[in-house]
Structure formats: structure tokens, C-alpha cells
Design a protein around this motif. Structure first.
Motif, PDB file in Angstrom:
ATOM      1  N   GLN A  80     -76.817  27.471  20.588  1.00 50.98           N
ATOM      2  CA  GLN A  80     -77.801  28.195  19.631  1.00 50.98           C
ATOM      3  C   GLN A  80     -79.117  27.481  19.599  1.00 50.98           C
ATOM      4  O   GLN A  80     -80.131  28.085  19.089  1.00 50.98           O
ATOM      5  CB  GLN A  80     -76.967  28.318  18.091  1.00 50.98           C
ATOM      6  CG  GLN A  80     -76.073  29.078  18.011  1.00 50.98           C
ATOM      7  CD  GLN A  80     -75.621  29.204  16.449  1.00 50.98           C
ATOM      8  OE1 GLN A  80     -76.261  29.086  15.694  1.00 50.98           O
ATOM      9  NE2 GLN A  80     -74.137  29.664  16.330  1.00 50.98           N
ATOM     10  N   ASP A  81     -78.852  26.151  20.060  1.00 53.37           N
ATOM     11  CA  ASP A  81     -80.222  25.401  20.104  1.00 53.37           C
ATOM     12  C   ASP A  81     -80.963  25.772  21.449  1.00 53.37           C
ATOM     13  O   ASP A  81     -80.424  24.746  22.362  1.00 53.37           O
ATOM     14  CB  ASP A  81     -79.961  23.933  19.704  1.00 53.37           C
ATOM     15  CG  ASP A  81     -81.244  23.092  19.470  1.00 53.37           C
ATOM     16  OD1 ASP A  81     -82.357  23.550  20.219  1.00 53.37           O
ATOM     17  OD2 ASP A  81     -81.053  22.051  19.116  1.00 53.37           O
ATOM     18  N   ILE A  82     -81.693  26.488  21.639  1.00 50.36           N
ATOM     19  CA  ILE A  82     -82.342  26.616  23.032  1.00 50.36           C
ATOM     20  C   ILE A  82     -82.927  25.470  23.591  1.00 50.36           C
ATOM     21  O   ILE A  82     -82.873  25.295  24.941  1.00 50.36           O
ATOM     22  CB  ILE A  82     -83.309  27.997  23.009  1.00 50.36           C
ATOM     23  CG1 ILE A  82     -82.494  29.251  22.429  1.00 50.36           C
ATOM     24  CG2 ILE A  82     -83.922  28.338  24.328  1.00 50.36           C
ATOM     25  CD1 ILE A  82     -81.343  29.618  23.321  1.00 50.36           C
ATOM     26  N   GLU A  83     -83.654  24.773  22.787  1.00 47.65           N
ATOM     27  CA  GLU A  83     -84.422  23.700  23.445  1.00 47.65           C
ATOM     28  C   GLU A  83     -83.417  22.738  24.055  1.00 47.65           C
ATOM     29  O   GLU A  83     -83.385  21.938  24.996  1.00 47.65           O
ATOM     30  CB  GLU A  83     -85.279  22.879  22.379  1.00 47.65           C
ATOM     31  CG  GLU A  83     -86.683  23.622  22.238  1.00 47.65           C
ATOM     32  CD  GLU A  83     -87.480  22.662  21.259  1.00 47.65           C
ATOM     33  OE1 GLU A  83     -87.431  21.589  21.302  1.00 47.65           O
ATOM     34  OE2 GLU A  83     -88.676  23.381  20.819  1.00 47.65           O
ATOM     35  N   ALA A  84     -82.141  22.554  23.186  1.00 43.61           N
ATOM     36  CA  ALA A  84     -81.039  21.645  23.455  1.00 43.61           C
ATOM     37  C   ALA A  84     -80.574  22.295  24.955  1.00 43.61           C
ATOM     38  O   ALA A  84     -80.076  21.302  25.799  1.00 43.61           O
ATOM     39  CB  ALA A  84     -80.174  21.449  22.448  1.00 43.61           C
ATOM     40  N   LEU A  85     -80.328  23.469  25.011  1.00 45.51           N
ATOM     41  CA  LEU A  85     -79.801  23.975  26.112  1.00 45.51           C
ATOM     42  C   LEU A  85     -80.398  23.938  27.304  1.00 45.51           C
ATOM     43  O   LEU A  85     -80.024  23.570  28.579  1.00 45.51           O
ATOM     44  CB  LEU A  85     -79.516  25.543  25.749  1.00 45.51           C
ATOM     45  CG  LEU A  85     -78.719  26.347  26.823  1.00 45.51           C
ATOM     46  CD1 LEU A  85     -77.357  25.680  26.758  1.00 45.51           C
ATOM     47  CD2 LEU A  85     -78.549  27.791  26.255  1.00 45.51           C
ATOM     48  N   GLN A  86     -81.955  23.970  27.263  1.00 44.29           N
ATOM     49  CA  GLN A  86     -82.755  23.749  28.258  1.00 44.29           C
ATOM     50  C   GLN A  86     -82.667  22.110  28.703  1.00 44.29           C
ATOM     51  O   GLN A  86     -82.918  22.085  29.781  1.00 44.29           O
ATOM     52  CB  GLN A  86     -84.240  24.355  27.837  1.00 44.29           C
ATOM     53  CG  GLN A  86     -84.429  25.699  27.703  1.00 44.29           C
ATOM     54  CD  GLN A  86     -85.660  26.082  26.859  1.00 44.29           C
ATOM     55  OE1 GLN A  86     -86.162  25.167  26.121  1.00 44.29           O
ATOM     56  NE2 GLN A  86     -86.259  27.258  27.033  1.00 44.29           N
ATOM     57  N   ALA A  87     -82.741  21.140  27.683  1.00 40.94           N
ATOM     58  CA  ALA A  87     -82.505  19.896  27.955  1.00 40.94           C
ATOM     59  C   ALA A  87     -81.340  19.600  28.891  1.00 40.94           C
ATOM     60  O   ALA A  87     -81.088  18.816  29.826  1.00 40.94           O
ATOM     61  CB  ALA A  87     -82.657  19.063  26.754  1.00 40.94           C
ATOM     62  N   ALA A  88     -80.125  20.410  28.301  1.00 41.87           N
ATOM     63  CA  ALA A  88     -78.927  20.260  29.037  1.00 41.87           C
ATOM     64  C   ALA A  88     -78.866  20.697  30.449  1.00 41.87           C
ATOM     65  O   ALA A  88     -78.383  20.032  31.375  1.00 41.87           O
ATOM     66  CB  ALA A  88     -77.923  20.948  28.128  1.00 41.87           C
ATOM     67  N   VAL A  89     -79.757  21.784  30.887  1.00 44.80           N
ATOM     68  CA  VAL A  89     -79.892  22.204  32.351  1.00 44.80           C
ATOM     69  C   VAL A  89     -80.774  21.109  32.885  1.00 44.80           C
ATOM     70  O   VAL A  89     -80.350  20.655  34.116  1.00 44.80           O
ATOM     71  CB  VAL A  89     -80.473  23.530  32.288  1.00 44.80           C
ATOM     72  CG1 VAL A  89     -81.123  24.032  33.688  1.00 44.80           C
ATOM     73  CG2 VAL A  89     -79.573  24.602  31.671  1.00 44.80           C
ATOM     74  N   THR A  90     -81.722  20.673  32.381  1.00 46.20           N
ATOM     75  CA  THR A  90     -82.541  19.480  32.965  1.00 46.20           C
ATOM     76  C   THR A  90     -81.764  18.213  33.118  1.00 46.20           C
ATOM     77  O   THR A  90     -81.873  17.989  34.629  1.00 46.20           O
ATOM     78  CB  THR A  90     -83.625  19.188  31.987  1.00 46.20           C
ATOM     79  OG1 THR A  90     -84.180  20.252  31.752  1.00 46.20           O
ATOM     80  CG2 THR A  90     -84.326  17.922  32.655  1.00 46.20           C
ATOM     81  N   GLN A  91     -80.687  17.980  32.275  1.00 47.28           N
ATOM     82  CA  GLN A  91     -79.755  16.826  32.687  1.00 47.28           C
ATOM     83  C   GLN A  91     -78.806  17.022  33.693  1.00 47.28           C
ATOM     84  O   GLN A  91     -78.657  16.253  34.951  1.00 47.28           O
ATOM     85  CB  GLN A  91     -79.013  16.685  31.394  1.00 47.28           C
ATOM     86  CG  GLN A  91     -78.321  15.214  31.371  1.00 47.28           C
ATOM     87  CD  GLN A  91     -77.642  14.923  30.090  1.00 47.28           C
ATOM     88  OE1 GLN A  91     -77.793  15.415  28.976  1.00 47.28           O
ATOM     89  NE2 GLN A  91     -76.473  14.120  30.147  1.00 47.28           N
ATOM     90  N   ALA A  92     -78.355  18.301  33.880  1.00 49.85           N
ATOM     91  CA  ALA A  92     -77.361  18.472  35.075  1.00 49.85           C
ATOM     92  C   ALA A  92     -78.240  18.578  36.236  1.00 49.85           C
ATOM     93  O   ALA A  92     -77.513  18.210  37.219  1.00 49.85           O
ATOM     94  CB  ALA A  92     -77.002  20.130  34.457  1.00 49.85           C
TER      95      ALA A  92
END
Ligand SMILES: NC(=O)c1ccc[n+]([C@@H]2O[C@H](COP(=O)([O-])OP(=O)(O)OC[C@H]3O[C@@H](n4cnc5c(N)ncnc54)[C@H](O)[C@@H]3O)[C@@H](O)[C@H]2O)c1
Length: 263
Positions: A80-92
Motif C-alpha cells: 500500500q506504501d508506493i514509496e516503500a514498494l519503489q524502494a524495494a524494487v530499487t533494492q532488488a
């Protein structure tokens, strides 16, 4: 020797998609249910898997590492937290390289009636069941362009095709996912990025068994299926790998229904 046709559920060793070996795969909700089967399915092909989820998945990651000598990267993240999701993609991406396969799997099938639902609850459900699928695609598209192509697999549900009752916001979101799939296939096709929908029927995950499965409903469901068997999670793997692989190179914007022939 007489050859027989097996009708038992497949195992992880039954499939072979050599182009997925080494692929960087991002899965939402990849630590339980269908998502966990997909994580394992991709690891079995030699892919590198990162997944997000709400609850700790270290035990699952330990088991996967022991079995495949390749540890999936778990990132705690509320989609639900789009910024956190974008950060997760960056980490992956930092861990495994540009993402070539995205599986939008996470969802929450909360039951409710028309009368008892507030605007906040509607928004909350859409923020889990539809909005993240758009923003993960937005986040990985540059990677896939750089790779010269990619595959996005969105998990929908046959509940919207059957018009099932008891969870109208979820059913609406799942119909929206098919629309999103069509729209993104058109947007991303020129970059050889394919977007398809995997549409399961009633799949016997742990959560389904704990919360919703009972003899009466399961028998009714199987009665309506052409194939007279409850569907195990393993039967979602090969269709998803096929959609991720170049085996489905000219297929995009399409639904793939895996529900034992119910719709
Ligand atoms: N199991 C079925 O019968 C069935 C039927 C049709 C469609 N589907 C679809 O298949 C997909 C997987 O379903 P499942 O049955 O394995 O579900 P599940 O509940 O067993 O697993 C869902 C996963 O999503 C994660 N998740 C949920 N909300 C999240 C959030 N806000 N942030 C991060 N992660 C979150 C959970 O942690 C979990 O790992 C879903 O899209 C679902 O709609 C399932």
C-alpha cells in the motif's frame, strides 16, 4: 512398457525454461500461498528472486537456500506504501540486476457486504488489490527496456468472471487487473515488454484452507469445474513460468485461466 498419462500435481523439477536461468525476478507476496510456489518455481529454473511481503519470511528463505543454493531476497514492505514498494524494487535491482520478470501476486480477499463498507475500506482494498500493480510496472519498465524486453504477470481471479458474491471490492479490483493488463500491454508492447494475466480458480493455499474452505463449498466448486479435483498451488507454477518465458514470446494482453474449467 505401457506409457501412462500422469494426472498428479506437478513437482518443481517438471518444467524447464532455460531462458529464465539467471533472470532477475520480482514477486509481490512471494513468501506464502501461490506466491511462495512461484518463488520456488523461479528458483528451480535458476532465476534470482526478490519478493516483498508483510510477514517475516526468513524460515522460507532458509528452506529455499538449502534446496536451491540460491537465497531469495525478502524485503519487508506493505505494498500500500508506493514509496516503500519503489524502494524495494530499487533494492532488488541492486542485489540481482535489472528486473526482467515482475509478478504482481499479493492481494487480500477480505469479505464484506455492500452495506457495511466505508470509503476508507474501499480505498484500502484498492490500495492493496489494484494500485500497486500499476506502480510496480512503472518501476520496472526502465529495467525491462534496458534489457530489450521483459514479462509482467498480473494475478487476477476467476471470481470476477463468475461474478462471485461476498467480496465485491476484491472482485472489482480483479476485473480492473485484467483491464490494467490490456492497457499496459499496449503501452509497453513497443518495448517488447509483455503483460499477461494469470487467472486462478479456487486454489488450496494455507490461508484458503484456514479461512474459507469447507466441504460444502469445495464440493460445489468442484462440481462446477470440468476437472473434478481441488486445485493445488503447484498447478500455478508452470503457467506463470510459461508467461514469464520467451516460450510465450508473441503473447501479450491475455488472460490465462487456470481454474479446472469453471468459467
Ligand atoms: N488462492 C486462491 O484461491 C486464489 C484464487 C484466485 C486468485 N488468487 C490470486 O492469487 C494471488 C495469490 O493469492 P494467495 O491465495 O496465494 O494469497 P495468500 O493470502 O496466501 O498470499 C498473499 C500474499 O500477499 C501478501 N500481501 C497481502 N497484502 C499485502 C500487503 N499490503 N503488502 C505486502 N504483501 C501483502 C501476503 O503477505 C501473502 O504473502 C492473489 O492475487 C489472489 O487474488 C488466489
Amino acid at each position: 512398457m505401457t506409457e501412462t498419462v500422469s494426472t498428479t500435481a506437478p513437482t518443481f523439477a517438471d518444467f524447464c525454461y532455460p531462458d529464465l536461468s539467471g533472470a532477475s525476478v520480482f514477486i509481490t507476496g512471494g513468501g506464502s500461498g501461490i506466491g511462495a510456489a512461484l518463488t520456488e518455481g523461479f528458483l528451480a529454473q535458476g532465476a534470482k528472486v526478490a519478493f516483498v511481503g508483510l510477514s517475516d519470511a526468513s524460515e522460507f528463505c532458509d528452506a529455499m537456500e538449502a534446496r536451491y543454493a540460491s537465497r531469495p531476497l525478502f524485503i519487508a514492505c506493505d505494498i500500500q506504501d508506493i514509496e516503500a514498494l519503489q524502494a524495494a524494487v530499487t533494492q532488488a535491482r541492486a542485489a540481482h540486476g535489472p528486473i526482467g520478470v515482475l509478478v504482481n501476486n499479493a492481494a487480500r480477499d477480505t469479505r464484506h457486504t455492500l452495506e457495511d463498507w466505508t470509503v476508507e475500506q474501499w480505498d484500502e482494498s484498492i490500495a492493496t488489490n489494484l494500485r500497486p500493480q500499476f506502480f510496480t510496472a512503472q518501476a520496472v519498465a526502465p529495467d525491462m527496456r534496458a534489457l530489450g524486453g521483459g514479462a509482467i504477470i498480473n494475478l487476477s481471479s476467476n471470481s470476477y468472471m463468475l461474478g462471485l458474491g461476498g467480496y465485491p471490492t476484491y472482485v472489482t479490483a480483479k476485473a480492473g487487473i485484467m483491464g490494467l493488463t490490456k492497457a499496459l500491454a499496449r503501452e509497453l508492447g513497443p518495448d517488447a515488454i509483455r503483460v499477461n494475466c494469470l487467472i486462478p480458480g479456487w486454489v488450496m493455499t494455507e490461508r484458503q484452507r484456514e479461512l474459507w474452505v469447507n466441504d460444502k463449498d469445495l464440493n460445489e466448486c468442484i462440481d462446477q469445474q470440468c476437472l473434478k479435483e481441488a486445485i493445488p498451488v503447484e498447478d500455478m507454477i508452470n503457467p506463470c513460468l510459461f508467461l514469464a518465458s520467451t516460450a510465450s514470446r508473441m503473447m501479450t494482453g491475455q488472460p490465462m485461466v487456470v481454474d479446472g474449467g469453471r468459467v
